[in-house]
Design a protein around this motif. Structure first.
Motif, PDB file in Angstrom:
ATOM      1  N   PRO A 139       0.820  -1.213   0.000  1.00  0.00           N
ATOM      2  CA  PRO A 139       0.000   0.000   0.000  1.00  0.00           C
ATOM      3  C   PRO A 139       0.851   1.259   0.000  1.00  0.00           C
ATOM      4  CG  PRO A 139       0.042  -0.973   2.187  1.00  0.00           C
ATOM      5  CD  PRO A 139       0.721  -1.954   1.276  1.00  0.00           C
ATOM      6  N   TYR A 140       0.324   2.300  -0.604  1.00  0.00           N
ATOM      7  CA  TYR A 140       1.017   3.586  -0.714  1.00  0.00           C
ATOM      8  C   TYR A 140       0.142   4.661  -0.084  1.00  0.00           C
ATOM      9  CZ  TYR A 140       2.810   7.828  -2.994  1.00  0.00           C
ATOM     10  OH  TYR A 140       3.309   9.081  -3.261  1.00  0.00           O
ATOM     11  N   LEU A 141       0.713   5.379   0.896  1.00  0.00           N
ATOM     12  CA  LEU A 141      -0.011   6.472   1.548  1.00  0.00           C
ATOM     13  C   LEU A 141       0.422   7.834   1.039  1.00  0.00           C
ATOM     14  CD1 LEU A 141      -0.132   5.289   5.296  1.00  0.00           C
ATOM     15  CD2 LEU A 141      -1.650   4.699   3.388  1.00  0.00           C
ATOM     16  N   ALA A 174      -6.828  12.562   2.533  1.00  0.00           N
ATOM     17  CA  ALA A 174      -7.491  12.259   3.804  1.00  0.00           C
ATOM     18  C   ALA A 174      -7.285  13.347   4.846  1.00  0.00           C
ATOM     19  CB  ALA A 174      -6.977  10.931   4.344  1.00  0.00           C
ATOM     20  N   GLY A 175      -6.460  14.367   4.541  1.00  0.00           N
ATOM     21  CA  GLY A 175      -6.264  15.472   5.470  1.00  0.00           C
ATOM     22  C   GLY A 175      -5.041  15.372   6.344  1.00  0.00           C
ATOM     23  N   LEU A 176      -4.134  14.425   6.053  1.00  0.00           N
ATOM     24  CA  LEU A 176      -2.898  14.335   6.823  1.00  0.00           C
ATOM     25  C   LEU A 176      -1.974  15.476   6.419  1.00  0.00           C
ATOM     26  CD1 LEU A 176      -2.065  12.196   8.937  1.00  0.00           C
ATOM     27  CD2 LEU A 176      -0.591  11.185   7.198  1.00  0.00           C
ATOM     28  N   ARG A 177      -1.261  16.064   7.398  1.00  0.00           N
ATOM     29  CA  ARG A 177      -0.441  17.246   7.148  1.00  0.00           C
ATOM     30  C   ARG A 177       0.962  17.063   7.704  1.00  0.00           C
ATOM     31  NH1 ARG A 177      -5.405  19.201   9.219  1.00  0.00           N
ATOM     32  NH2 ARG A 177      -4.453  19.385  11.293  1.00  0.00           N
ATOM     33  N   ASP A 207      -6.924  -0.809   0.478  1.00  0.00           N
ATOM     34  CA  ASP A 207      -7.452  -0.968   1.838  1.00  0.00           C
ATOM     35  C   ASP A 207      -7.531   0.381   2.543  1.00  0.00           C
ATOM     36  OD1 ASP A 207      -7.577  -3.660   1.431  1.00  0.00           O
ATOM     37  OD2 ASP A 207      -5.879  -4.169   2.735  1.00  0.00           O
ATOM     38  N   ARG A 208      -8.420   0.451   3.513  1.00  0.00           N
ATOM     39  CA  ARG A 208      -8.515   1.641   4.358  1.00  0.00           C
ATOM     40  C   ARG A 208      -7.618   1.461   5.579  1.00  0.00           C
ATOM     41  NH1 ARG A 208     -14.345   3.951   5.719  1.00  0.00           N
ATOM     42  NH2 ARG A 208     -14.153   4.405   3.497  1.00  0.00           N
ATOM     43  N   VAL A 209      -6.741   2.415   5.814  1.00  0.00           N
ATOM     44  CA  VAL A 209      -5.815   2.384   6.942  1.00  0.00           C
ATOM     45  C   VAL A 209      -6.216   3.484   7.917  1.00  0.00           C
ATOM     46  CG1 VAL A 209      -3.394   2.492   7.644  1.00  0.00           C
ATOM     47  CG2 VAL A 209      -3.995   1.599   5.373  1.00  0.00           C
ATOM     48  N   GLU A 225      -8.615   8.436   8.302  1.00  0.00           N
ATOM     49  CA  GLU A 225      -8.765   7.204   7.529  1.00  0.00           C
ATOM     50  C   GLU A 225      -8.255   7.441   6.114  1.00  0.00           C
ATOM     51  OE1 GLU A 225     -12.784   5.823   7.806  1.00  0.00           O
ATOM     52  OE2 GLU A 225     -12.454   4.988   9.820  1.00  0.00           O
ATOM     53  N   VAL A 226      -7.215   6.689   5.761  1.00  0.00           N
ATOM     54  CA  VAL A 226      -6.558   6.844   4.466  1.00  0.00           C
ATOM     55  C   VAL A 226      -6.844   5.609   3.614  1.00  0.00           C
ATOM     56  CG1 VAL A 226      -4.389   7.269   3.268  1.00  0.00           C
ATOM     57  CG2 VAL A 226      -4.707   8.131   5.607  1.00  0.00           C
TER      58      VAL A 226
END
Length: 235
Positions: A139-141, A174-177, A207-209, A225-226
């Motif tokens: 998976p890639y975030l 997803a809003g991660l900063r 997948d949802r992480v 949730e990413v």
């Protein structure tokens, strides 16, 4: 190749004189005799040593933010140059691929006999994926990070600081900063036994992480949730 599990596939032109058969590493038992074959020190080719299985399902800290998993611990002597060589049972089946030896830890020298091989079931599964698609589905975030482990700290916790977020990646959506601190993945706290990458890599693309994220400015936690994506080439 997959650098995270230290497995690679090399294509050769046929014919080959012979091939070794994979055994089922899930059947290995402590005390079972095994044989290691490799090129010790890169000079002494086809060196054969023997020993016994010490334990299975081990993992090792790579020092690069993740743990190498699915390892068979054994005491057959191995040296630099043995990596990539087979660990075989007495029926001649490959039950592992030698990858590491530990000679010390916790400030004390360790005796010989702490060798580790990637379990054959893992090697086989990864090889089949590499042959079929050329890569492993990880998976890639879309984040870069560093582990927050203060020097000299005795705490086992290992939260990670998000250093950068790819503008078009799943984490950004997803809003991660940058500056966020991830303290857990799917409810599992990050520590020395559960590094960030290993918990993320337990998923497949799509997948949802679920991340627990602490904001540095306020100290408050929020859930992010990413939905992971297919890892781009070169990442």
């Amino acid at each position: 190749a997959d650098p995270y599990q230290d497995v690679a596939v090399i294509k050769v032109d046929p014919p080959v004189p012979a091939t070794a058969t994979f055994g089922d590493s899930s059947h290995l038992q402590p005390g079972q005799r095994v044989i290691a074959i490799g090129s010790a020190l890169g000079e002494f080719q086809n060196t054969v040593t023997d020993g016994v299985v010490s334990a299975s399902d081990r993992s090792l800290d790579t020092g690069e933010g993740y743990r190498l998993e699915n390892l068979v611990q054994h005491d057959a002597p191995i040296n630099p140059g043995n990596s990539g060589g087979p660990l075989i049972d007495l029926n001649g089946n490959v039950v592992g691929m030698n990858t590491a030896v530990v000679r010390g830890g916790y400030g004390q020298p360790a005796p010989e006999g702490l060798g580790f091989a990637i379990a054959s079931n893992t090697v086989k599964a990864y090889a089949e994926q590499l042959i079929a698609s050329g890569s492993i589905d990880r998976p890639y975030l879309g984040v870069s990070f560093r582990v927050l482990a203060p020097e000299g700290s005795t705490s086992a916790t290992q939260p990670v600081l998000i250093v950068d977020v790819a503008a078009d990646g799943p984490a950004a959506a997803a809003g991660l900063r940058p500056g966020d601190i991830v303290t857990s993945v799917d409810g599992t706290a990050l520590d020395s036994d559960h590094p960030f990458l290993n918990l993320v890599f337990a998923h497949k693309s799509g997948d949802r992480v679920t991340l627990t994220v602490r904001e540095q400015s306020t100290g408050t936690d929020r859930i992010v949730e990413v939905t992971s994506a297919q890892r781009p080439a070169g990442n």
